[in-house]
Write a protein that holds these residues in place. Structure first.
Motif, PDB file in Angstrom:
ATOM      1  N   LYS A  34     -26.680 -10.379   5.319  1.00 39.05           N
ATOM      2  CA  LYS A  34     -26.479  -9.287   6.177  1.00 39.05           C
ATOM      3  C   LYS A  34     -27.160  -9.802   7.591  1.00 39.05           C
ATOM      4  CE  LYS A  34     -26.549  -6.086   2.600  1.00 39.05           C
ATOM      5  NZ  LYS A  34     -27.434  -4.622   2.074  1.00 39.05           N
ATOM      6  N   GLY A  35     -26.824  -9.401   8.857  1.00 36.94           N
ATOM      7  CA  GLY A  35     -27.441  -9.736  10.040  1.00 36.94           C
ATOM      8  C   GLY A  35     -27.109  -8.902  11.132  1.00 36.94           C
ATOM      9  N   TRP A  36     -27.817  -9.196  12.099  1.00 38.96           N
ATOM     10  CA  TRP A  36     -27.619  -8.565  13.320  1.00 38.96           C
ATOM     11  C   TRP A  36     -27.474  -9.665  14.487  1.00 38.96           C
ATOM     12  CZ3 TRP A  36     -27.803  -3.637  14.075  1.00 38.96           C
ATOM     13  CH2 TRP A  36     -28.490  -2.675  13.121  1.00 38.96           C
ATOM     14  N   TYR A  37     -26.362  -9.214  15.177  1.00 34.55           N
ATOM     15  CA  TYR A  37     -26.257 -10.100  16.563  1.00 34.55           C
ATOM     16  C   TYR A  37     -26.296  -9.398  17.748  1.00 34.55           C
ATOM     17  CZ  TYR A  37     -23.525 -13.426  13.292  1.00 34.55           C
ATOM     18  OH  TYR A  37     -23.305 -14.187  12.290  1.00 34.55           O
ATOM     19  N   ARG A  38     -26.370  -9.967  18.778  1.00 35.42           N
ATOM     20  CA  ARG A  38     -26.520  -9.318  20.187  1.00 35.42           C
ATOM     21  C   ARG A  38     -25.636  -9.935  21.215  1.00 35.42           C
ATOM     22  NH1 ARG A  38     -32.727 -10.035  21.654  1.00 35.42           N
ATOM     23  NH2 ARG A  38     -32.722 -12.103  22.325  1.00 35.42           N
ATOM     24  N   GLN A  39     -25.324  -9.154  22.029  1.00 38.38           N
ATOM     25  CA  GLN A  39     -24.541  -9.929  23.280  1.00 38.38           C
ATOM     26  C   GLN A  39     -25.224  -9.176  24.523  1.00 38.38           C
ATOM     27  OE1 GLN A  39     -20.244  -9.871  23.431  1.00 38.38           O
ATOM     28  NE2 GLN A  39     -20.070 -11.298  24.935  1.00 38.38           N
ATOM     29  N   ALA A  40     -25.794  -9.952  25.321  1.00 36.74           N
ATOM     30  CA  ALA A  40     -26.313  -9.601  26.592  1.00 36.74           C
ATOM     31  C   ALA A  40     -25.246  -9.442  27.604  1.00 36.74           C
ATOM     32  CB  ALA A  40     -27.633 -10.288  26.842  1.00 36.74           C
ATOM     33  N   PRO A  41     -25.375  -8.953  28.850  1.00 36.67           N
ATOM     34  CA  PRO A  41     -24.487  -9.012  30.004  1.00 36.67           C
ATOM     35  C   PRO A  41     -24.424 -10.574  30.341  1.00 36.67           C
ATOM     36  CG  PRO A  41     -25.959  -7.038  30.242  1.00 36.67           C
ATOM     37  CD  PRO A  41     -26.774  -7.917  28.888  1.00 36.67           C
ATOM     38  N   GLY A  42     -23.286 -10.732  30.402  1.00 33.83           N
ATOM     39  CA  GLY A  42     -23.155 -12.070  31.187  1.00 33.83           C
ATOM     40  C   GLY A  42     -23.268 -13.241  30.267  1.00 33.83           C
ATOM     41  N   LYS A  43     -23.591 -13.037  28.872  1.00 33.16           N
ATOM     42  CA  LYS A  43     -23.913 -14.151  27.910  1.00 33.16           C
ATOM     43  C   LYS A  43     -23.287 -14.123  26.525  1.00 33.16           C
ATOM     44  CE  LYS A  43     -29.020 -14.424  29.464  1.00 33.16           C
ATOM     45  NZ  LYS A  43     -30.274 -14.387  29.062  1.00 33.16           N
ATOM     46  N   GLU A  44     -23.060 -15.192  25.946  1.00 35.75           N
ATOM     47  CA  GLU A  44     -22.364 -15.165  24.665  1.00 35.75           C
ATOM     48  C   GLU A  44     -23.246 -14.447  23.588  1.00 35.75           C
ATOM     49  OE1 GLU A  44     -19.235 -17.237  26.468  1.00 35.75           O
ATOM     50  OE2 GLU A  44     -19.458 -16.717  24.149  1.00 35.75           O
ATOM     51  N   ARG A  45     -22.389 -13.975  22.574  1.00 37.26           N
ATOM     52  CA  ARG A  45     -23.183 -13.401  21.408  1.00 37.26           C
ATOM     53  C   ARG A  45     -23.739 -14.322  20.638  1.00 37.26           C
ATOM     54  NH1 ARG A  45     -19.171 -11.233  16.539  1.00 37.26           N
ATOM     55  NH2 ARG A  45     -19.190 -13.291  16.342  1.00 37.26           N
ATOM     56  N   GLU A  46     -25.099 -13.680  20.034  1.00 39.90           N
ATOM     57  CA  GLU A  46     -25.950 -14.709  19.440  1.00 39.90           C
ATOM     58  C   GLU A  46     -26.535 -13.984  18.253  1.00 39.90           C
ATOM     59  OE1 GLU A  46     -29.703 -15.475  21.667  1.00 39.90           O
ATOM     60  OE2 GLU A  46     -29.875 -13.484  22.287  1.00 39.90           O
ATOM     61  N   LEU A  47     -26.883 -14.744  17.525  1.00 41.10           N
ATOM     62  CA  LEU A  47     -27.403 -14.517  16.221  1.00 41.10           C
ATOM     63  C   LEU A  47     -28.863 -13.876  16.369  1.00 41.10           C
ATOM     64  CD1 LEU A  47     -26.945 -13.857  13.263  1.00 41.10           C
ATOM     65  CD2 LEU A  47     -27.793 -16.149  12.872  1.00 41.10           C
ATOM     66  N   VAL A  48     -29.133 -12.778  15.890  1.00 41.35           N
ATOM     67  CA  VAL A  48     -30.588 -12.454  16.189  1.00 41.35           C
ATOM     68  C   VAL A  48     -31.226 -12.413  14.910  1.00 41.35           C
ATOM     69  CG1 VAL A  48     -32.149 -10.241  16.505  1.00 41.35           C
ATOM     70  CG2 VAL A  48     -29.880 -10.843  17.768  1.00 41.35           C
ATOM     71  N   ALA A  49     -30.959 -11.906  13.823  1.00 39.40           N
ATOM     72  CA  ALA A  49     -31.630 -12.085  12.352  1.00 39.40           C
ATOM     73  C   ALA A  49     -30.650 -12.168  11.308  1.00 39.40           C
ATOM     74  CB  ALA A  49     -32.683 -10.953  12.328  1.00 39.40           C
ATOM     75  N   THR A  50     -30.966 -12.685  10.141  1.00 44.48           N
ATOM     76  CA  THR A  50     -30.143 -12.446   8.855  1.00 44.48           C
ATOM     77  C   THR A  50     -31.136 -12.129   7.613  1.00 44.48           C
ATOM     78  OG1 THR A  50     -30.558 -14.883   8.444  1.00 44.48           O
ATOM     79  CG2 THR A  50     -28.728 -13.975   9.751  1.00 44.48           C
TER      80      THR A  50
END
Length: 117
Positions: A34-50
């Motif tokens: 299981k994990g959390w991803y995030r996407q900041a304005p103007g940036k690519e989606r990135e993996l935060v934690a698993t």
């Protein structure tokens, strides 16, 4: 039909905290991680934690020491505790479950986190 529902996002000042929740509409079998991803304005989606099925956790370097991923199997819920938030943590956060079966992944619809003074 399985849905992942996220909650807990909002506006917080730098240095503040938020806890995100991701609840599955029913128990999901054969979960790899299981994990959390995030996407900041103007940036690519990135993996935060698993977190793996065995409980092993991994974090992006940018959040190590500040974020904690956890789960409550009895509630079919995963959490992301975010402390010492920075403006660069701003973005839409998505929860994700990976499984051995079909479909191979489930996604939440996202929750907005805004860190600003």
């Amino acid at each position: 039909q399985v849905q992942l529902v996220e909650s807990g996002g909002g506006l917080v000042q730098p240095g503040g905290s938020l806890r995100l929740s991701c609840t599955a509409s029913r128990n999901i079998f054969s979960i790899i991680s299981k994990g959390w991803y995030r996407q900041a304005p103007g940036k690519e989606r990135e993996l935060v934690a698993t977190i793996s099925s065995a409980g092993r956790t991994n974090y992006a370097d940018s959040v190590k020491g500040r974020f904690t991923i956890s789960r409550d199997s009895a509630k079919n819920t995963m959490y992301l505790q975010m402390n010492s938030l920075k403006p660069e943590d701003t973005g839409v956060y998505y929860c994700n479950y990976k499984t051995w079966t079909t479909p191979s992944a489930y996604w939440g619809q996202g929750t907005q986190v805004t860190v600003s003074s």
